[in-house]
Write a protein that holds these residues in place. Structure first.
Motif, PDB file in Angstrom:
ATOM      1  N   VAL A 101       0.877  -1.365  -0.361  1.00 33.02           N
ATOM      2  CA  VAL A 101      -0.095  -0.106  -0.398  1.00 33.02           C
ATOM      3  C   VAL A 101       0.759   1.630   0.244  1.00 33.02           C
ATOM      4  O   VAL A 101       1.561   1.557   1.365  1.00 33.02           O
ATOM      5  N   LEU A 102       0.411   2.328  -1.287  1.00 29.34           N
ATOM      6  CA  LEU A 102       1.603   3.496  -1.228  1.00 29.34           C
ATOM      7  C   LEU A 102       0.371   4.775  -0.787  1.00 29.34           C
ATOM      8  O   LEU A 102       1.514   5.637  -0.217  1.00 29.34           O
ATOM      9  N   GLY A 103      -0.696   4.710  -0.739  1.00 32.20           N
ATOM     10  CA  GLY A 103      -1.341   5.697  -0.849  1.00 32.20           C
ATOM     11  C   GLY A 103      -2.954   5.270  -0.724  1.00 32.20           C
ATOM     12  O   GLY A 103      -3.124   5.289  -1.588  1.00 32.20           O
ATOM     13  N   LYS A 104      -3.623   5.974   0.865  1.00 25.72           N
ATOM     14  CA  LYS A 104      -5.068   6.160   0.741  1.00 25.72           C
ATOM     15  C   LYS A 104      -5.738   7.053  -0.308  1.00 25.72           C
ATOM     16  O   LYS A 104      -5.135   8.339   0.498  1.00 25.72           O
ATOM     17  N   SER A 105      -6.954   7.088  -1.036  1.00 27.51           N
ATOM     18  CA  SER A 105      -6.768   8.054  -1.693  1.00 27.51           C
ATOM     19  C   SER A 105      -8.642   8.614  -0.972  1.00 27.51           C
ATOM     20  O   SER A 105      -9.676   7.232  -0.687  1.00 27.51           O
ATOM     21  N   LEU A 106      -9.157   9.755  -0.446  1.00 28.81           N
ATOM     22  CA  LEU A 106      -9.697   9.657   0.611  1.00 28.81           C
ATOM     23  C   LEU A 106     -11.451  10.075   0.054  1.00 28.81           C
ATOM     24  O   LEU A 106     -11.937  10.371   0.190  1.00 28.81           O
ATOM     25  N   ARG A 107     -11.415  10.737  -1.174  1.00 28.33           N
ATOM     26  CA  ARG A 107     -11.867  11.001  -1.881  1.00 28.33           C
ATOM     27  C   ARG A 107     -12.315  10.217  -3.072  1.00 28.33           C
ATOM     28  O   ARG A 107     -11.705   9.432  -3.881  1.00 28.33           O
ATOM     29  N   PRO A 108     -13.730   9.268  -3.703  1.00 24.92           N
ATOM     30  CA  PRO A 108     -14.213   8.658  -4.497  1.00 24.92           C
ATOM     31  C   PRO A 108     -14.077   9.467  -5.802  1.00 24.92           C
ATOM     32  O   PRO A 108     -13.525  10.465  -5.820  1.00 24.92           O
ATOM     33  N   LEU A 109     -13.056   8.476  -6.935  1.00 20.48           N
ATOM     34  CA  LEU A 109     -12.565   8.955  -8.163  1.00 20.48           C
ATOM     35  C   LEU A 109     -13.943   9.412  -8.634  1.00 20.48           C
ATOM     36  O   LEU A 109     -14.568   7.826  -8.634  1.00 20.48           O
ATOM     37  N   PRO A 110     -14.319  10.358  -9.668  1.00 17.79           N
ATOM     38  CA  PRO A 110     -15.006   9.969 -11.057  1.00 17.79           C
ATOM     39  C   PRO A 110     -14.908   8.983 -11.693  1.00 17.79           C
ATOM     40  O   PRO A 110     -14.054   9.020 -12.387  1.00 17.79           O
ATOM     41  N   ILE A 111     -16.125   7.902 -11.830  1.00 14.12           N
ATOM     42  CA  ILE A 111     -15.432   6.406 -12.182  1.00 14.12           C
ATOM     43  C   ILE A 111     -15.714   6.748 -14.147  1.00 14.12           C
ATOM     44  O   ILE A 111     -17.008   6.804 -14.205  1.00 14.12           O
ATOM     45  N   VAL A 112     -15.009   7.169 -15.341  1.00 15.44           N
ATOM     46  CA  VAL A 112     -15.390   7.017 -16.841  1.00 15.44           C
ATOM     47  C   VAL A 112     -15.463   5.521 -17.496  1.00 15.44           C
ATOM     48  O   VAL A 112     -14.312   5.255 -17.295  1.00 15.44           O
ATOM     49  N   LYS A 113     -16.619   5.374 -17.248  1.00 16.13           N
ATOM     50  CA  LYS A 113     -16.601   3.707 -18.227  1.00 16.13           C
ATOM     51  C   LYS A 113     -15.841   3.989 -19.683  1.00 16.13           C
ATOM     52  O   LYS A 113     -16.990   4.636 -20.756  1.00 16.13           O
ATOM     53  N   TYR A 114     -15.514   3.571 -20.218  1.00 15.20           N
ATOM     54  CA  TYR A 114     -15.214   3.071 -21.526  1.00 15.20           C
ATOM     55  C   TYR A 114     -15.515   1.868 -22.640  1.00 15.20           C
ATOM     56  O   TYR A 114     -15.140   0.859 -21.719  1.00 15.20           O
TER      57      TYR A 114
END
Length: 574
Positions: A137-150
């Motif tokens: 584990v190198l870094g925890k993201s505390l905000r969810p990313l907007p997920i763009v699906k292709y």
């Protein structure tokens, strides 16, 4: 930031963070993580017949497919994306399976950073992947990313609101395909430009950004105050006058790539802070500079696009040299039917007014001609075109034309209907230059707040003698636009200037406590959407009481719930 300011996803991620820490895992380790390979070279170098290759990669988790004892994740590094296969028993060969069952399956989220040690293989579906043997584990993201699906090349759930994209460029770069590549092209443009000038033997220099006189262009400056000297200073609007001083000082050619600042409007082609290249070369004239410029732009276009042309909107722009040369008065005459040659300031002003143009008495002859060109001609020059031989009133720093009275040896390069570059045979007659400055001050006295002021030190430098010189200024941001096919300047600036971010207006705590509301309940009331005391007039007391008590329970706040009667009493006091 209080718990009530967070979304449900943000709360869950913070809980996962605490669980990791309780397990003895540092979610933000300080030690270097050694990366041996990137997604791109792993794919390009893989061969089914080659010996198994061990790799160490790192990046951000962009998707996961969890399937019992084996799973897949998509890892995004600085070069691209690659699939990682994770087997529970390979990742956790001993009895403790927590790294897979707890950390990977439950505590890691989309957007988190991990390091993967493993080997490269091809899956049964034919995708080159990394088989994980170890995960860090190198870094925890505390905000969810907007997920763009292709799917089949089509993007869904796109992060595409322009204001959000420009304001949160870090998210735009992460989730939207092609954004990072565009800024890599920008870097290629600047690198190629610098290489061309260095190969020509010219010297890159740096000149002051804070200046006591806003000179070198006709523009409204930003003003600041230098406390140590108790003196107003200006953010530079151009680098021209300092670079010419260096030509006086004996440099053959000098250039600067740097920021200029103009306190003017913002639109799709203007940003108040912009990057510019200015170049000055001794013993050259504007004819030489046109030849140099067109060859330079052709080479830059090939470096960026692999060919000397690029599609911009509906137009295909060709940078194949040479470019046409069109005198500005001829351009105006052709497009408007009005011949400015020999016309007085008043005659030109009356024609402008007859065409409904917004002109006034503060505008001199040069400004009026500039307005005419902008109104009738500028937008029609789509292919690169040098507009040449400007009237002297428009060009206070330019040498008089060698054969055409009243004109100067100046050109502006038009591309896709906009100015890209401005260049002169530079004025090196100190007496003529002083008179031009005086004429500019007369325009300032008439109310033109973009007129130049007299720079006495620059005049002093000219009096020591400056050789015949040609100079050019070119906007890097517009250059990137026309080399990458973008129509808005904000698309080629990593962090364009934005209006202040809108924030919801909230009443202070004191307004609520004046109604008898306990201070600790104010954030709960505002979380329920009642941001001002005035808004409480419109709520149903019973429903409102249920809402805030529900939030108290949901967030485990431990507050003593008010009764319906108490809530009704708050509202009655408004």
């Amino acid at each position: 930031m209080s718990l009530l300011d967070l979304s449900e996803q943000e709360i869950l991620r913070r809980e996962s963070l605490k669980e990791m820490q309780a397990m003895g895992i540092d979610p933000y380790p300080a030690a270097e993580y050694v990366v041996t390979d990137y997604s791109t070279n792993i794919k390009s170098e893989f061969s089914d017949d080659a010996p198994r290759k061990e790799v160490s990669v790192a990046g951000r988790i962009m998707s996961r497919r969890i399937m019992g004892k084996a799973s897949f994740l998509e890892l995004q590094d600085s070069k691209g994306r690659i699939q990682v296969y994770i087997s529970r028993d390979d990742l956790c060969p001993d009895e403790n399976k927590d790294m897979y069952n707890v950390v990977f399956k439950k505590l890691l989220d989309i957007g988190d950073f991990v390091g993967i040690n493993g080997y490269v293989f091809r899956t049964q579906m034919g995708e080159i992947s990394v088989h994980a043997a170890k995960m860090t584990v190198l870094g925890k993201s505390l905000r969810p990313l907007p997920i763009v699906k292709y799917k089949d090349g089509v993007a869904y759930d796109k992060f595409e609101d322009p204001e959000l994209r420009y304001r949160q460029r870090y998210v735009d770069l992460l989730v939207n395909d092609g954004i990072k590549e565009k800024f890599l092209k920008r870097a290629t443009i600047i690198r190629t430009l610098r290489s061309i000038l260095d190969e020509a033997g010219y010297t890159e220099v740096e000149t002051p950004i804070l200046q006591s006189i806003a000179g070198g262009a006709t523009a409204r400056p930003f003003i600041t105050h230098f406390n140590a000297l108790d003196q107003d200073m200006y953010m530079r609007i151009a680098t021209e006058l300092y670079l010419k001083r260096l030509i006086v000082g004996g440099f053959e050619g000098v250039y600067e790539i740097g920021k200029n600042f103009r306190n003017e409007g913002m639109d799709r082609t203007h940003n108040p802070e912009f990057t510019c290249i200015e170049l000055y070369v001794q013993y050259k004239d504007y004819n030489w500079m046109m030849n140099f410029t067109e060859k330079m732009l052709e080479r830059i276009c090939i470096a960026v696009n692999g060919k000397p042309e690029v599609k911009v909107g509906d137009n295909v722009i060709s940078y194949k040299a040479p470019f046409p040369r069109v005198p500005i008065l001829d351009a105006i005459k052709e497009k408007s039917g009005f011949d400015c040659e020999g016309k007085s300031e008043e005659e030109i002003r009356e024609f402008c007014k007859s065409k409904g143009m917004d002109v006034d008495e503060t505008m001199g002859r040069g400004k009026l001609i500039d307005e005419l060109f902008g109104e009738f001609a500028e937008g029609s020059y789509i292919q690169p075109t040098f507009i040449i031989d400007y009237p002297v009133e428009m060009s206070p720093l330019t040498k008089m034309h060698r054969s055409k009275a009243g004109l100067t040896e100046r050109f502006e390069l038009m591309v896709n209907g906009k100015e890209l570059a401005n260049a002169y045979s530079e004025l090196n007659d100190p007496l003529d230059q002083e008179q031009r400055f005086v004429d500019q001050m007369k325009l300032a006295d008439k109310g033109d707040d973009e007129a130049m002021v007299i720079d006495q030190d620059f005049l002093r430098a000219l009096q020591y003698g400056m050789p015949p010189t040609s100079g050019i200024g070119m906007g890097i941001d517009r250059l990137v636009m026309v080399m990458t096919g973008e129509l808005a300047i904000q698309e080629v600036l990593l962090f364009p200037q934005m209006k202040p971010e809108k924030v919801q207006t909230k009443d202070p705590v004191s307004k609520y406590t004046a109604l008898g509301i306990a201070e600790e309940w104010v954030p709960v009331i505002q979380k329920a959407g009642v941001l001002t005391v005035e808004q409480m007039k419109e709520v149903n007391p019973n429903k409102f009481q249920q809402d805030i008590c529900g939030l108290n329970k949901k967030f485990n706040l431990g507050l003593s719930n008010p009764t319906k009667e108490e809530v009704a009493e708050w509202i009655s006091k408004i």
